[in-house]
Write a protein that holds these residues in place. Structure first.
Motif, short mmCIF file in Angstrom:
data_model
loop_
_atom_site.label_atom_id
_atom_site.label_comp_id
_atom_site.label_asym_id
_atom_site.label_seq_id
_atom_site.Cartn_x
_atom_site.Cartn_y
_atom_site.Cartn_z
N ALA A 1 13.73 14.12 -4.73
CA ALA A 1 12.96 14.27 -3.49
C ALA A 1 12.07 13.04 -3.35
O ALA A 1 11.51 12.55 -4.33
CB ALA A 1 12.11 15.53 -3.54
N SER A 2 11.97 12.53 -2.14
CA SER A 2 11.10 11.37 -1.91
C SER A 2 10.16 11.67 -0.77
O SER A 2 10.48 12.44 0.14
CB SER A 2 11.92 10.11 -1.63
N ARG B 1 0.78 -1.24 0.00
CA ARG B 1 0.00 0.00 0.00
C ARG B 1 0.83 1.30 0.00
O ARG B 1 0.61 2.18 -0.79
CB ARG B 1 -0.99 0.01 1.16
N THR B 2 1.78 1.46 0.91
CA THR B 2 2.53 2.71 1.01
C THR B 2 3.88 2.57 0.32
O THR B 2 4.57 1.57 0.48
CB THR B 2 2.73 3.11 2.48
N CYS B 3 4.24 3.61 -0.41
CA CYS B 3 5.52 3.61 -1.12
C CYS B 3 6.24 4.92 -0.87
O CYS B 3 5.68 5.85 -0.29
CB CYS B 3 5.30 3.42 -2.62
N MET B 4 7.45 4.99 -1.33
CA MET B 4 8.17 6.25 -1.41
C MET B 4 8.11 6.67 -2.88
O MET B 4 8.50 5.90 -3.76
CB MET B 4 9.62 6.10 -0.95
N MET B 5 7.57 7.87 -3.11
CA MET B 5 7.51 8.42 -4.47
C MET B 5 8.69 9.37 -4.62
O MET B 5 8.89 10.26 -3.81
CB MET B 5 6.21 9.17 -4.70
N ILE B 6 9.46 9.15 -5.68
CA ILE B 6 10.66 9.94 -5.92
C ILE B 6 10.46 10.76 -7.19
O ILE B 6 10.09 10.21 -8.23
CB ILE B 6 11.89 9.02 -6.05
N THR B 7 10.69 12.07 -7.06
CA THR B 7 10.58 12.99 -8.18
C THR B 7 11.88 13.77 -8.31
O THR B 7 12.72 13.74 -7.41
CB THR B 7 9.42 13.99 -7.97
N SER B 8 12.04 14.49 -9.41
CA SER B 8 13.18 15.37 -9.61
C SER B 8 12.69 16.80 -9.63
O SER B 8 11.72 17.11 -10.33
CB SER B 8 13.88 15.07 -10.94
N HIS C 1 7.95 14.68 -15.57
CA HIS C 1 6.85 13.77 -15.22
C HIS C 1 7.30 12.33 -14.94
O HIS C 1 6.49 11.49 -14.60
CB HIS C 1 5.75 13.80 -16.28
N PHE C 2 8.60 12.06 -15.04
CA PHE C 2 9.10 10.72 -14.70
C PHE C 2 9.25 10.60 -13.19
O PHE C 2 9.83 11.47 -12.54
CB PHE C 2 10.43 10.43 -15.39
N VAL C 3 8.70 9.52 -12.63
CA VAL C 3 8.76 9.27 -11.19
C VAL C 3 9.21 7.84 -10.94
O VAL C 3 9.16 6.99 -11.83
CB VAL C 3 7.40 9.52 -10.49
N GLN C 4 9.62 7.61 -9.72
CA GLN C 4 9.95 6.26 -9.27
C GLN C 4 9.17 5.98 -8.00
O GLN C 4 9.05 6.85 -7.13
CB GLN C 4 11.46 6.15 -8.99
#
Length: 168
Positions: A36-37, A22-29, A69-72
């Protein structure tokens, strides 16, 4: 053991793992290129493998996504030795009908005004690349197997890892 899954089988595994963790770390630039996560709670994985989140349209993650718009997404459940590493493209959805369709009362903790909150939006992550690691046994069983492996001299702990190719 490596096991790559494709199409419907991959989406089924993705849905199962996201629902369980359910919970994740979303990483953006951001604008400087720094990463940033932040923790995010997935609300749904749809039939095509897109993962959905509610968020605040004024948040820094939205500002980052407007630039790149690319995320991890990194999901981890150490207690079950289950992990997902997802790379994809984020789309910000402000359509009222979509927000109402995906609304769940749990989101009210962050958005007390409900679906009418002017800052409420959806994030749709279109999955491009998914890597997974999963074991079929509980952590306790795996610890016992590991101990027996030392005595027996052969590996008994088996996990599965590979790619989930959810399609286009």
């Amino acid at each position: 053991m490596e096991k790559n899954l494709h199409n419907e089988e991959a989406v089924k595994k993705l849905k199962e793992m996201v629902s369980d963790i359910r919970t994740c770390m979303m990483i953006t630039s951001g604008k400087t290129g720094a990463r940033a996560s932040r923790p995010m709670a997935a609300i749904e994985t749809d039939h095509t493998g897109n993962i959905w989140f509610f968020t605040n349209i004024q948040s820094n993650k939205i500002k980052d996504i407007e630039l790149d718009h690319f995320v991890q997404l990194v999901f981890a459940h150490p207690g079950k030795d289950s992990y997902l590493d997802i790379r994809g493209r984020a789309n910000v959805i402000t359509d009222a009908a979509s927000i109402k369709d995906k609304w769940t009362p749990l989101v009210k903790a962050w958005f007390p005004d409900g679906v009418d909150d002017p800052n409420l939006c959806l994030l749709q992550i279109k999955t491009d690349e998914v890597h997974y690691w999963d074991t079929s046994s509980s952590k306790m069983i795996n610890m016992l197997k590991a101990a027996i492996s030392v005595v027996a001299g052969k590996p008994l702990v088996e996990g599965v890892h590979g790619e989930l190719n959810v399609g286009a």
